[in-house]
Design an enzyme around this catalytic site. Sequence first.
Site, PDB file in Angstrom:
ATOM      1  CG  ASP A 230      18.311  52.223  39.473  1.00  0.00           C
ATOM      2  OD1 ASP A 230      19.433  52.315  38.759  1.00  0.00           O
ATOM      3  OD2 ASP A 230      17.742  53.213  39.662  1.00  0.00           O
TER       4      ASP A 230
ATOM      5  CD1 TRP B 124      22.544  54.098  36.263  1.00  0.00           C
ATOM      6  CD2 TRP B 124      23.941  53.462  37.594  1.00  0.00           C
ATOM      7  NE1 TRP B 124      21.897  53.989  37.449  1.00  0.00           N
ATOM      8  CE2 TRP B 124      22.762  53.318  38.522  1.00  0.00           C
ATOM      9  CE3 TRP B 124      24.800  52.621  38.409  1.00  0.00           C
ATOM     10  CZ2 TRP B 124      22.585  53.069  39.847  1.00  0.00           C
ATOM     11  CZ3 TRP B 124      25.023  51.997  39.691  1.00  0.00           C
ATOM     12  CH2 TRP B 124      23.557  52.361  40.281  1.00  0.00           C
ATOM     13  N   GLY B 125      25.453  51.724  32.217  1.00  0.00           N
ATOM     14  CA  GLY B 125      26.434  51.447  31.287  1.00  0.00           C
ATOM     15  C   GLY B 125      27.660  50.774  31.898  1.00  0.00           C
TER      16      GLY B 125
ATOM     17  CG  ASP C  17      20.752  59.138  37.347  1.00  0.00           C
ATOM     18  OD1 ASP C  17      20.879  58.163  36.865  1.00  0.00           O
ATOM     19  OD2 ASP C  17      20.119  59.397  38.258  1.00  0.00           O
TER      20      ASP C  17
HETATM   21  C1  GAL Z   1      19.021  56.025  39.505  1.00  0.00           C
HETATM   22  C2  GAL Z   1      18.450  56.057  38.016  1.00  0.00           C
HETATM   23  C3  GAL Z   1      17.355  57.126  37.916  1.00  0.00           C
HETATM   24  C4  GAL Z   1      16.381  57.074  39.066  1.00  0.00           C
HETATM   25  C5  GAL Z   1      17.250  57.053  40.312  1.00  0.00           C
HETATM   26  C6  GAL Z   1      15.924  56.736  41.311  1.00  0.00           C
HETATM   27  O1  GAL Z   1      19.887  55.198  39.601  1.00  0.00           O
HETATM   28  O2  GAL Z   1      19.658  56.324  37.035  1.00  0.00           O
HETATM   29  O3  GAL Z   1      17.131  56.969  36.671  1.00  0.00           O
HETATM   30  O4  GAL Z   1      15.585  55.630  38.524  1.00  0.00           O
HETATM   31  O5  GAL Z   1      17.875  55.981  40.205  1.00  0.00           O
HETATM   32  O6  GAL Z   1      16.617  56.539  42.529  1.00  0.00           O
END
Ligand code: GAL
Length: 377
Positions: A127, A162-163, A184
């Site tokens: 992430d 996230w792109g 998300d």
């Molecule tokens: C976001 C991610 C999600 C999930 C989440 C967990 O940044 O895009 O898919 O992993 O964090 O906290």
Amino acid sequence: MIAKTPPMGFNTWNTFGKDINEQMIKESADAIVANKLLEAGYEYLVIDDCWSEKERDPVTKKIIPDRTKFPNGMKAVSDYVHSKGLKFGMYSCAGLRTCADYPGSFDHEYLDAETFAEYGCDFLKYDFCFKPESANGPHLYRRMGMALRACGREILFSACNWGCDNVPEWIRSAGAHMWRSTGDIFDNFESFKNIALSQAGKLGYSAPYCFNDMDMLTVGMYGNGNVGSAGCNDAEYRTQFALWCLFGSPLMLGCDVRNMNDVTKKLVTNKRLLKINQDPEARPAFLAGKHPWYDGRNVYMKLLSTGEFALGVFNLTETNGIVPMMFHEIGLPSDAGYSVELIDAFSGETVGIFRDYHNPEIEKHDCAVYIAKLVKD
Ligand code: GAL
């Protein structure tokens, strides 16, 4: 070699969020096998965020699995998952902390990659939260990409920034096997529609060994769970799954696989839809026509390695009506001497042979998907 075709599996985040533990992971592994999802290709079981203690071990500096959620440690969980014939996935973050505020891998990439290898991990979702302003995003993905290659185990690298930072332009060179192209997903129609429509221009970057990840599916959630939101109806889930299949996205189930209804099971194991998604050539879909009056009545076409092609007809608008599918848009002029034979991908039934066009009536938020081929008149 991994990820020749879009990776498939299950990820805990969409339904379970922080409510994960050894028992539900084991039950999910059992359910993936019992529901014939593994047989259909869903091979990775991935634990997302919130699996660790809040701080690293002060001496070894290792991340420690949450002692209450995973009382027997992570190797025991991984061994169970492997015993079912599945592959085991985990989660970390390129920043100082994960998105849910657990330790991230920043400056600990090599130690963490070794730790994941010790657990018997086969997949790492990585992430982008709490990245220091001064740190370079692409460089951090390269660093973990290198660490994974050095760790002594083949681990699928699932980047999740996230792109940001024009990710499709460099992520393949960083060793990733899939890369999130959007923010998300939430379990409602607008959310997945916007993700799908934002893909124009990105699909050509998705290819064997490194795929454009449109996020975990919400199919079958019906508004329950961590990203539950308003939920979707079955037509909307059909549309979501069809878009992910046509666009060649990894297919990571996000519903509670222990409690799937028959509609969901049938949809996500549909052989024709999966054949479109898993086609070995992984050619991108393209927009083969849209309704002149309505944005969102779109036709997408994807060439398949069998000589067939897939056609998806989507009504993403708020009114029922026809979605014009004009065959000149797919490279077939009138009077070329060929027509198009259509098989309904959902049912497997032959729809018919059509010359020049086929304009099906599609209810709002619904779709039709065809396996098509050219036939001589
Ligand atoms: C976001 C991610 C999600 C999930 C989440 C967990 O940044 O895009 O898919 O992993 O964090 O906290």
